[in-house]
Scaffold this motif. Structure first.
Motif, PDB file in Angstrom:
ATOM      1  N   HIS A 176      21.900  32.904  45.152  1.00  0.00           N
ATOM      2  CA  HIS A 176      22.377  31.929  45.423  1.00  0.00           C
ATOM      3  C   HIS A 176      23.955  31.882  45.560  1.00  0.00           C
ATOM      4  N   PHE A 177      24.549  33.025  45.688  1.00  0.00           N
ATOM      5  CA  PHE A 177      26.508  33.535  45.714  1.00  0.00           C
ATOM      6  C   PHE A 177      25.980  33.341  47.133  1.00  0.00           C
ATOM      7  N   SER A 178      27.494  32.782  47.403  1.00  0.00           N
ATOM      8  CA  SER A 178      27.658  32.388  48.940  1.00  0.00           C
ATOM      9  C   SER A 178      27.993  33.618  49.313  1.00  0.00           C
ATOM     10  N   ILE A 179      28.547  34.799  49.120  1.00  0.00           N
ATOM     11  CA  ILE A 179      29.148  35.718  50.047  1.00  0.00           C
ATOM     12  C   ILE A 179      28.774  36.935  49.128  1.00  0.00           C
ATOM     13  N   PRO A 180      28.466  38.362  49.400  1.00  0.00           N
ATOM     14  CA  PRO A 180      28.113  39.181  49.030  1.00  0.00           C
ATOM     15  C   PRO A 180      28.714  40.083  47.926  1.00  0.00           C
ATOM     16  N   TRP A 181      29.789  39.670  47.740  1.00  0.00           N
ATOM     17  CA  TRP A 181      30.711  40.132  46.555  1.00  0.00           C
ATOM     18  C   TRP A 181      31.986  39.406  46.580  1.00  0.00           C
ATOM     19  N   GLY A 182      32.493  38.335  45.844  1.00  0.00           N
ATOM     20  CA  GLY A 182      34.258  38.224  45.944  1.00  0.00           C
ATOM     21  C   GLY A 182      34.248  37.598  44.242  1.00  0.00           C
ATOM     22  N   LEU A 183      35.430  37.344  45.044  1.00  0.00           N
ATOM     23  CA  LEU A 183      36.156  36.323  43.553  1.00  0.00           C
ATOM     24  C   LEU A 183      34.895  34.954  43.240  1.00  0.00           C
ATOM     25  N   ARG A 184      34.875  34.967  41.589  1.00  0.00           N
ATOM     26  CA  ARG A 184      34.172  33.984  41.624  1.00  0.00           C
ATOM     27  C   ARG A 184      34.871  32.784  41.554  1.00  0.00           C
ATOM     28  N   HIS A 185      33.503  31.457  41.836  1.00  0.00           N
ATOM     29  CA  HIS A 185      34.342  30.209  42.366  1.00  0.00           C
ATOM     30  C   HIS A 185      32.762  29.233  41.030  1.00  0.00           C
ATOM     31  N   ASP A 186      32.311  29.665  39.971  1.00  0.00           N
ATOM     32  CA  ASP A 186      31.418  29.297  40.067  1.00  0.00           C
ATOM     33  C   ASP A 186      31.512  28.651  38.558  1.00  0.00           C
ATOM     34  N   GLU A 187      32.773  29.010  37.968  1.00  0.00           N
ATOM     35  CA  GLU A 187      33.697  28.265  36.669  1.00  0.00           C
ATOM     36  C   GLU A 187      34.254  28.509  37.107  1.00  0.00           C
ATOM     37  N   GLY A 188      34.734  27.645  36.022  1.00  0.00           N
ATOM     38  CA  GLY A 188      36.812  27.648  35.522  1.00  0.00           C
ATOM     39  C   GLY A 188      36.580  28.462  34.904  1.00  0.00           C
ATOM     40  N   LEU A 189      36.247  29.055  33.948  1.00  0.00           N
ATOM     41  CA  LEU A 189      36.921  30.424  33.183  1.00  0.00           C
ATOM     42  C   LEU A 189      37.175  31.386  34.036  1.00  0.00           C
ATOM     43  N   ALA A 190      36.519  31.505  34.949  1.00  0.00           N
ATOM     44  CA  ALA A 190      37.030  32.300  35.697  1.00  0.00           C
ATOM     45  C   ALA A 190      38.415  32.796  36.674  1.00  0.00           C
ATOM     46  N   THR A 191      38.884  31.284  37.582  1.00  0.00           N
ATOM     47  CA  THR A 191      39.772  31.176  37.948  1.00  0.00           C
ATOM     48  C   THR A 191      40.424  30.936  36.899  1.00  0.00           C
ATOM     49  N   TYR A 192      40.795  30.232  35.823  1.00  0.00           N
ATOM     50  CA  TYR A 192      41.569  30.807  34.512  1.00  0.00           C
ATOM     51  C   TYR A 192      42.140  32.152  34.455  1.00  0.00           C
ATOM     52  N   CYS A 193      41.075  33.189  33.926  1.00  0.00           N
ATOM     53  CA  CYS A 193      40.911  34.563  33.627  1.00  0.00           C
ATOM     54  C   CYS A 193      42.266  35.220  35.265  1.00  0.00           C
ATOM     55  N   ILE A 194      41.658  34.764  36.208  1.00  0.00           N
ATOM     56  CA  ILE A 194      42.508  35.446  37.673  1.00  0.00           C
ATOM     57  C   ILE A 194      43.705  34.442  37.248  1.00  0.00           C
ATOM     58  N   ARG A 195      43.783  33.288  37.336  1.00  0.00           N
ATOM     59  CA  ARG A 195      45.293  33.149  37.356  1.00  0.00           C
ATOM     60  C   ARG A 195      46.277  33.394  36.526  1.00  0.00           C
ATOM     61  N   LYS A 196      45.693  32.936  35.313  1.00  0.00           N
ATOM     62  CA  LYS A 196      46.161  32.935  34.231  1.00  0.00           C
ATOM     63  C   LYS A 196      47.080  34.460  33.879  1.00  0.00           C
ATOM     64  N   MET A 197      45.754  35.632  33.876  1.00  0.00           N
ATOM     65  CA  MET A 197      45.384  36.964  32.866  1.00  0.00           C
ATOM     66  C   MET A 197      45.826  38.026  34.107  1.00  0.00           C
ATOM     67  N   GLY A 198      44.604  37.339  35.496  1.00  0.00           N
ATOM     68  CA  GLY A 198      45.460  38.919  36.040  1.00  0.00           C
ATOM     69  C   GLY A 198      44.042  39.893  36.290  1.00  0.00           C
ATOM     70  N   TRP A 199      43.479  39.106  35.307  1.00  0.00           N
ATOM     71  CA  TRP A 199      42.007  40.049  35.302  1.00  0.00           C
ATOM     72  C   TRP A 199      40.944  40.306  36.394  1.00  0.00           C
ATOM     73  N   MET A 200      40.398  40.800  36.888  1.00  0.00           N
ATOM     74  CA  MET A 200      39.414  40.967  38.486  1.00  0.00           C
ATOM     75  C   MET A 200      37.927  40.254  37.859  1.00  0.00           C
ATOM     76  N   GLU A 201      37.670  39.032  38.786  1.00  0.00           N
ATOM     77  CA  GLU A 201      36.990  38.367  37.859  1.00  0.00           C
ATOM     78  C   GLU A 201      35.252  38.295  38.921  1.00  0.00           C
TER      79      GLU A 201
END
Length: 417
Positions: A228-253
């Motif tokens: 049930h991922f809302s788009i075929p593929w893309g940035l995760r918004h299912d958990e805060g850790l992904a947003t944390y890693c994108i915003r702070k570390m610059g990792w592709m999540e």
């Protein structure tokens, strides 16, 4: 008394995210709880109407990332050195038995289902703290272990000598785009919580498939692949850790919708099977095999485009629902294909095999007849069709089975010269 402010997380801005990151990085706080409560939902309207396999879609994903990460995406950020002790890396430094046990159980499950016997060559992609590489080597495999992060390189280089498998692990510091030093063929390729870091995953999978031996498989374990991922593929918004890693570390999540992921495998001619585990979901995995001589039709996991014409396996056969289709990419390089079929209809059943409207072979099966239909797969077609009329056992008074059935498929074999 200070009043506690409860943030409307569904409307978090990037400034809100920055405040939560700063709070999580303070000493003495429940860091995991703060990060898990981060919920940032970027605007995805730029993806509307775009083919998820296209360069335009990928560019739109990159723009969304660049809006979230100050300075935009840089592949070098994937190699940021962070504080992770070599003697006690994550998750061991948590001292949490359930967390550590789940981590090890997931890796053990991956190795258990690799379905290749040593000695053989395995490519472990994005090995992280190195547990998968070490276990594979201790099983007797020769492992090419790939990671871009110098801390992880140092960690695995240290531990492979400590557990006496130094001669079985070749440590390669390279990124997913260059794959410097990576050379097949491999009996198996493994991803454990690492495939989702690849922006250029379409090209990556194509290159890795070419390095895979026929009969070998790519294992994707612990990856964020959701029905049930809302788009075929893309940035995760299912958990805060992904947003944390994108915003702070610059990792592709990244996250993936299951249907997109299955289509990706099918485009590369890889036959997918899927295993899920309730007790430790991180062990959930897809096994994508480059078929050798036969298609595992009974356990084959297909995208909706192809699965609609098939019933689940029924004992040692898999019924079509009338006409059914398969990707011809499964048979790449084959000069002959053999379908073993049987007719359980209490009447004759006309079966035709065709591709792009061209009939390759056809036969009328009498009641109870088993037959093998042989044909040469065309090189310029995309879809193979097994065509026949649907029938219902209950409607014909045969038994109480109310399903719409076609022909029973026992085996799909092929030969590559």
């Amino acid at each position: 008394m200070k009043q506690e402010v409860v943030m409307d997380q569904a409307k978090m801005t990037l400034e809100d995210v920055d405040r939560e990151i700063a709070a999580a990085d303070q000493p003495g706080v429940d860091r995991g709880k703060i990060i898990s409560d981060i919920q940032y939902f970027p605007d995805l309207s730029s993806l509307d109407g775009k083919d998820p396999f296209s360069a335009e879609y990928k560019s739109a994903i990159l723009e969304i990332f660049n809006d979230m990460k100050e300075g935009g995406y840089c592949l070098d950020d994937e190699a940021i050195i962070f504080d992770s002790p070599i003697e006690e890396p994550s998750p061991y430094n948590s001292h949490h038995p359930a967390m550590i046990g789940g981590h090890l159980a997931a890796i053990a499950t991956l190795v258990r289902h690799i379905d290749v016997l040593p000695p053989g060559r395995v490519l472990d992609m994005g090995f992280g703290t190195g547990d998968t590489s070490l276990l594979l080597a201790r099983c007797g495999f020769h492992v090419d272990a790939v990671d871009v992060n110098p801390r992880f390189i140092e960690m695995l280089t240290h531990w492979k000598e400590r557990v006496y498998v130094g001669d079985k692990i070749k440590v390669l510091q390279t990124d997913y785009d260059s794959l410097e030093g990576v050379a097949g063929p491999y009996d198996a390729i493994t991803f454990f919580e690492s495939f989702h870091h690849s922006l250029n995953h379409v090209d990556l999978l194509k290159r890795l498939t070419a390095m895979l031996k026929p009969g070998g498989a790519i294992i994707f374990a612990g990856e964020p692949i959701y029905d049930h991922f809302s788009i075929p593929w893309g940035l995760r918004h299912d958990e805060g850790l992904a947003t944390y890693c994108i915003r702070k570390m610059g990792w592709m999540e990244l996250g993936f919708n299951t249907q997109y992921f299955l289509e990706l495998l099918e485009k590369n001619g890889l036959c997918a099977t899927r295993r899920t585990f309730t007790d430790y979901p991180v062990a959930n995995h897809f096994r994508a095999m480059k078929a050798l001589n036969n298609i595992p039709i009974l356990g084959l996991c297909l995208s909706d485009k192809f699965s609609q014409g098939w019933h689940p396996a029924d004992g040692k056969v898999r019924w079509t629902k009338g006409s059914a289709i398969l990707p011809l990419a499964y048979f790449k390089g084959a000069n002959s294909v053999s379908l073993t079929l049987s007719n359980h209809k209490p009447a004759d059943l006309q079966v035709a095999i065709y591709a792009d409207g061209q009939v390759l072979t056809a036969k009328v099966l009498s009641p109870g007849e088993h037959a093998v239909l042989n044909f040469t797969p065309p090189s310029d077609a995309a879809v193979l069709t097994i065509g026949c009329d649907a029938w219902s056992p209950s409607e014909l008074g045969y038994n109480a089975d109310g399903r719409k059935l076609g022909v029973a498929v026992h085996a799909i074999d092929f030969h590559v010269p």
